[in-house]
Design an enzyme around this catalytic site. Structure first.
Site, mmCIF file in Angstrom:
data_model
loop_
_atom_site.group_PDB
_atom_site.id
_atom_site.type_symbol
_atom_site.label_atom_id
_atom_site.label_comp_id
_atom_site.label_asym_id
_atom_site.label_seq_id
_atom_site.Cartn_x
_atom_site.Cartn_y
_atom_site.Cartn_z
ATOM 1 N N GLY A 154 -35.509 -24.732 -21.549
ATOM 2 C CA GLY A 154 -34.240 -24.214 -22.060
ATOM 3 C C GLY A 154 -33.120 -25.246 -22.104
ATOM 4 O O GLY A 154 -32.046 -24.976 -22.650
ATOM 5 N N GLN B 182 -10.854 -14.181 -22.729
ATOM 6 C CA GLN B 182 -10.371 -14.237 -21.341
ATOM 7 C C GLN B 182 -9.393 -15.406 -21.290
ATOM 8 O O GLN B 182 -9.766 -16.556 -21.012
ATOM 9 C CB GLN B 182 -11.537 -14.456 -20.368
ATOM 10 C CG GLN B 182 -11.110 -14.458 -18.898
ATOM 11 C CD GLN B 182 -11.034 -13.085 -18.274
ATOM 12 O OE1 GLN B 182 -11.822 -12.210 -18.579
ATOM 13 N NE2 GLN B 182 -10.068 -12.887 -17.377
ATOM 14 N N HIS C 264 -7.639 -16.703 -30.551
ATOM 15 C CA HIS C 264 -7.298 -15.363 -30.071
ATOM 16 C C HIS C 264 -5.852 -15.249 -29.569
ATOM 17 O O HIS C 264 -5.203 -14.238 -29.815
ATOM 18 C CB HIS C 264 -8.280 -14.955 -28.969
ATOM 19 C CG HIS C 264 -7.951 -13.624 -28.383
ATOM 20 N ND1 HIS C 264 -8.052 -12.458 -29.112
ATOM 21 C CD2 HIS C 264 -7.479 -13.271 -27.163
ATOM 22 C CE1 HIS C 264 -7.671 -11.446 -28.360
ATOM 23 N NE2 HIS C 264 -7.318 -11.917 -27.181
ATOM 24 N N LYS D 297 -0.160 1.719 -29.036
ATOM 25 C CA LYS D 297 -1.447 2.094 -28.429
ATOM 26 C C LYS D 297 -1.206 2.554 -26.997
ATOM 27 O O LYS D 297 -0.559 1.830 -26.220
ATOM 28 C CB LYS D 297 -2.308 0.824 -28.451
ATOM 29 C CG LYS D 297 -3.693 0.944 -27.956
ATOM 30 C CD LYS D 297 -4.431 -0.321 -28.410
ATOM 31 C CE LYS D 297 -5.533 -0.708 -27.489
ATOM 32 N NZ LYS D 297 -6.146 -1.989 -27.885
ATOM 33 N N THR E 61 -17.677 -5.249 -31.267
ATOM 34 C CA THR E 61 -18.426 -3.988 -31.372
ATOM 35 C C THR E 61 -17.885 -3.108 -32.502
ATOM 36 O O THR E 61 -18.479 -2.084 -32.829
ATOM 37 C CB THR E 61 -18.310 -3.178 -30.075
ATOM 38 O OG1 THR E 61 -16.924 -2.794 -29.908
ATOM 39 C CG2 THR E 61 -18.763 -3.981 -28.867
ATOM 40 N N GLY E 62 -16.737 -3.478 -33.036
ATOM 41 C CA GLY E 62 -16.134 -2.704 -34.126
ATOM 42 C C GLY E 62 -15.262 -1.555 -33.627
ATOM 43 O O GLY E 62 -14.602 -0.896 -34.432
ATOM 44 N N GLY E 63 -15.232 -1.337 -32.314
ATOM 45 C CA GLY E 63 -14.508 -0.182 -31.767
ATOM 46 C C GLY E 63 -13.016 -0.199 -32.091
ATOM 47 O O GLY E 63 -12.463 0.816 -32.537
HETATM 48 C C1 R5P Z 1 -8.716 -7.820 -28.830
HETATM 49 O O1 R5P Z 1 -7.814 -8.285 -28.148
HETATM 50 C C2 R5P Z 1 -9.180 -8.502 -30.054
HETATM 51 O O2 R5P Z 1 -8.105 -8.964 -30.801
HETATM 52 C C3 R5P Z 1 -10.072 -7.605 -30.900
HETATM 53 O O3 R5P Z 1 -9.314 -6.496 -31.344
HETATM 54 C C4 R5P Z 1 -11.245 -7.134 -30.104
HETATM 55 O O4 R5P Z 1 -11.855 -8.202 -29.455
HETATM 56 C C5 R5P Z 1 -12.249 -6.459 -30.990
HETATM 57 O O5 R5P Z 1 -13.349 -6.053 -30.223
HETATM 58 P P1 R5P Z 1 -14.209 -4.793 -30.639
HETATM 59 O O6 R5P Z 1 -14.631 -4.983 -32.046
HETATM 60 O O7 R5P Z 1 -15.355 -4.790 -29.663
HETATM 61 O O8 R5P Z 1 -13.332 -3.591 -30.453
#
Ligand code: R5P
Length: 304
Positions: free
Chosen positions: A35, A93, A126, A193, A226-228
């Site tokens: 690896g 992080q 980010h 939020k 994850t799109g959440g």
């Molecule tokens: C959060 O601080 C980021 O800007 C994104 O909104 C987040 O990482 C998206 O993650 P997920 O698609 O899992 O909700």
């Protein structure tokens, strides 16, 4: 000056070399049976180098390859003056949320800096913390213009249209939303939020006096993992009467069932930039735009 691509450069290295008229070299990379990673630059390099590597998937392997690539150039007598990392893993992080946590983005950026790299060019970092950790040489390319061009060309969105609102899913996305709204000359809104302390459930609210009823809503975020996050906002907008909901996000990781989650939330289109090495099956929900020209523009400002 030479451009060297590592194994996850997504073809961006070759494109940059063509755009900028610089020689391109493909590094030799292999993985040992246990690896461990081996990197060799197969050509003598004695001058400045731009090294290209995205860091998804997989974050750990691609980052290690990047560190070794920087060292390989140094040992030949060259210098990695800039590294282009279209998607910078471990960025989220960016502080200690709980006492005792490691700050992964700080660690990654400190390693790259300590290996002697002057500039780090990335797409849509980010958070502003990352520039603090790396210093002045941190170049954050926000693809607002790219998205605006796509939306006006292919999604029949007209600049200045009062029927279009750019949506920031939270405060952290405000800069992105304001840049896109300026490009499109439309309003933007930061959604409020709230998280229920007992159930953990998230509730959204519009700022006072804001409505998206009958409008086109363009949600902007940095990462779809994850799109959440985006799916929740899209459902909220649709529940409140939004007509079309379009998502623009710099990095589409699409983990697990993210794409069906987005489709089920009522999203009509998702536009991402090509910053990660995943093979998307042909899907009429997703459009991918190429950030190479934007990256080249940034490099022109820093390379001699
Ligand atoms: C959060 O601080 C980021 O800007 C994104 O909104 C987040 O990482 C998206 O993650 P997920 O698609 O899992 O909700």
């Amino acid at each position: 000056m030479k451009i060297i691509s590592l194994s996850n450069s997504l073809g961006i290295g070759v494109k940059l070399a063509n755009i900028l008229g610089i020689d391109h070299i493909e590094a030799y990379v292999k993985i040992f049976p246990d690896g461990e990673i081996y990197v060799r630059v197969p050509v003598d390099v004695k001058d400045d180098v731009i090294l290209i590597q995205s860091t998804y998937p997989d974050q750990n392997r691609t980052l290690m390859e990047l560190f070794l690539g920087i060292d390989a150039v140094k040992r030949l007598g060259g210098k990695v003056v800039a590294t282009v990392i279209p998607y910078l893993a471990y960025s989220r992080q960016d502080r200690e949320f709980l006492r005792g946590e490691a700050i992964s983005s700080y660690v990654i950026l400190s390693i790259i800096k300590s290996l002697g790299v002057k500039y780090l060019v990335t797409i849509d970092a980010h958070s502003p913390k990352l520039k603090e950790y790396f210093g002045e040489g941190f170049i954050n390319v926000i693809p607002a213009k790219l998205f605006a061009n796509y939306l006006t060309q292919y999604e029949s969105i007209k600049a200045g249209d009062k029927n279009v609102t750019v949506i920031a899913p939270d405060k952290g996305a405000e800069l992105r939303a304001s840049l896109l709204s300026s490009e499109l000359n439309v309003d933007y809104v930061v959604i409020k939020k709230y998280r229920d302390r007992y159930t953990g459930k998230i509730r959204h609210e519009f700022p006072e006096g804001i409505s998206v009823n009958g409008k086109v809503a363009v949600i902007v975020d940095d990462i779809i993992s994850t799109g959440g996050t985006v799916a929740n906002i899209a459902s909220f907008l649709k529940d409140n009467g939004a007509g079309r909901v379009i998502v623009v996000a710099s990095h589409g990781l699409f983990v697990g069932n993210a794409i069906s989650k987005l489709r089920n939330s009522g999203v009509d289109k998702v536009v991402i930039t090509k910053t990660v090495g995943i093979n998307l099956k042909s899907d009429d929900l997703i459009e991918v735009v190429d950030p190479s020209e934007l990256i080249a523009d940034s490099l022109r400002k820093i390379i001699p």
